[in-house]
Design an enzyme around this catalytic site. Structure first.
Site, short mmCIF file in Angstrom:
data_model
loop_
_atom_site.label_atom_id
_atom_site.label_comp_id
_atom_site.label_asym_id
_atom_site.label_seq_id
_atom_site.Cartn_x
_atom_site.Cartn_y
_atom_site.Cartn_z
CE1 TYR A 112 36.30 56.64 34.79
CE2 TYR A 112 36.98 55.58 32.98
CZ TYR A 112 36.84 56.49 33.63
OH TYR A 112 37.27 57.95 33.11
CD GLU A 200 36.08 60.42 34.60
OE1 GLU A 200 36.10 61.38 35.57
OE2 GLU A 200 37.23 59.92 34.51
#
Ligand code: GDP
Ligand code: MN
Length: 392
Positions: A112, A200
């Site tokens: 991530y 993101e």
């Protein structure tokens, strides 16, 4: 302002960030053409991805991996037009009107990466986590140490040593560190150049042959800066937005849809917040808030009413206005006109103060319509909560 994954990936590609090859498809035919083209150019499989402005698509059945063009066609048929329900769409889901058809990646690890503004620190924060492919909110709640952060000094920007620190924290191989640093620098540059408020990559993947890719991408732009980016404005997809919020924005009204049953018309964001609070305090729940702003005219008031009433959950309307530039008599005229024109069936509770309040109250009284007037904010809140319960 939100954009689709395929649009976000186009931006990343311009900043040298590796994304899988793929193209958007608005119809089944387009999906097949794109799929065939990718296979002809060396793709070993195809991913069919629903394009909606919400995350969690994978779990909801909006992301499917196909081995053949026939299978991809099957998935595209299933997903295109479906009401995709995820934890971010609400129970009614969001209709899928576009697909992203991509080549598959041979995933080794799912990681991530994210950039957001930390308002408390007054800095951008670059986050990295080994726990990719999962909801990052869940990771943050259960295992906050699994997210490594680098705070960015606005004067000097994101530094290579910070990127290296994050890359090592992700446990990347020595041979991947330099590429990861470039990857992150690209993300940071994209974020800053586009005046984003959130970026993101979940998952940020490593492949079996040690490459790095942004497999998913979410970018939100800062609405207050969008005037500086004509080309980004064009990425807006109104079909993804709440139709009432779009309608309100046409009339310079600020409307936000919520889950309760009391519609709120207020002027000013501070009063809106206080109104939400006091309704909750009185045991009720707001259906929305509609801020008519400082200097609304009679027509805007009528328009605002129409928007409030087209929300089917609304059981009562609370008008909480402090007359300043917007005079109370103008508001009262607007409310009376709207109530007459629109044949309002739900109770209307008003709490009015400020410029020309006496004239305003007289207009309401003389209208012959049945308005409920609260003396104070608290009194009015109690009355509107009771009214909403009564008309259930
Ligand atoms: P989200 O659920 O809306 O966040 O959509 P994502 O784009 O993140 O996709 C969800 C999941 O689908 C990812 O975490 C991956 O596990 C999987 N996925 C996406 N693309 C591929 C791919 O090319 N190959 C494989 N094997 N899995 C993929
Ligand atoms: Mn994702």
């Amino acid at each position: 302002m939100k954009i689709h994954e395929y649009q976000a990936k186009d931006i990343l590609a311009k900043y040298g960030v590796a994304v899988p090859r793929g193209e958007v498809a608005n119809t089944l035919d387009e999906a097949i053409i794109v799929g065939k083209r990718l296979l002809a150019n060396g793709a070993t499989g195809l991913v069919v991805k629903a394009q909606i402005h919400a995350g969690g698509r994978g779990k909801g059945g909006g992301v499917k991996v196909a081995k053949t063009i026939d299978q991809a066609e099957e998935y595209a048929k299933q997903i295109l037009g479906m009401q995709l329900i995820t934890h971010q769409t609400g129970p009614q889901g969001q209709k899928v009107q576009r697909l992203l058809i991509e080549e598959t990646a041979a995933i080794d690890r799912e990681l991530y990466l994210g950039i957001v503004l930390d308002r408390a620190a007054a800095k951008l924060v670059f986050m990295a986590s080994k726990a990719g492919g999962m909801e990052i909110e869940e990771v943050a709640a259960k295992d906050p140490d699994a997210i490594v952060k680098a705070y960015i000094d606005p004067a000097i920007g994101f530094q290579p040593y910070q990127a290296r620190k994050l890359a090592f924290a992700l446990g990347l191989k020595p041979t991947q560190i330099n590429e990861a640093v470039k990857f992150m620098q690209g993300l940071y540059n994209a974020f800053v150049d586009t005046d984003s408020s959130l970026l993101e990559i979940n998952p940020f993947i490593t492949t079996k042959d040690d490459k790095l890719f942004a497999l998913d991408c979410k970018i939100n732009f800062d609405d207050n800066a969008i005037f500086r980016h004509k080309e980004l404005k064009e990425l807006r997809d109104i079909a993804e937005e709440d139709p009432l919020e779009v309608e309100a924005s046409k009339f310079a009204l600020n409307y936000i849809k919520l889950d309760g049953n009391i519609a709120c018309m207020v002027n000013g964001a501070g009063l809106a917040m206080a109104t939400m609070d006091i309704i909750q305090y009185a045991g009720g729940s707001p259906a929305n808030f509609l801020d008519v702003g400082g200097g609304a005219n009679q027509q805007q008031i009528e328009q605002a009413f129409a928007i409030l009433l087209s929300d089917r959950n609304v059981k009562a309307i609370f008008i909480n206005i402090f007359g300043g530039i917007l005079r109370v008599d103008v508001l009262a005229n607007g409310v009376v006109q709207a109530a007459k024109n629109l044949d309002v069936k739900v109770p209307i509770v008003l709490r009015l103060e400020g410029t020309n309040v006496e004239e305003g109250r007289k207009i309401l009284k003389d209208s012959g319509l049945n308005f409920i007037v609260g003396e104070t904010m608290q009194d009015a809140a109690a009355k509107v909560v009771a009214a909403a319960k009564g008309s259930n």
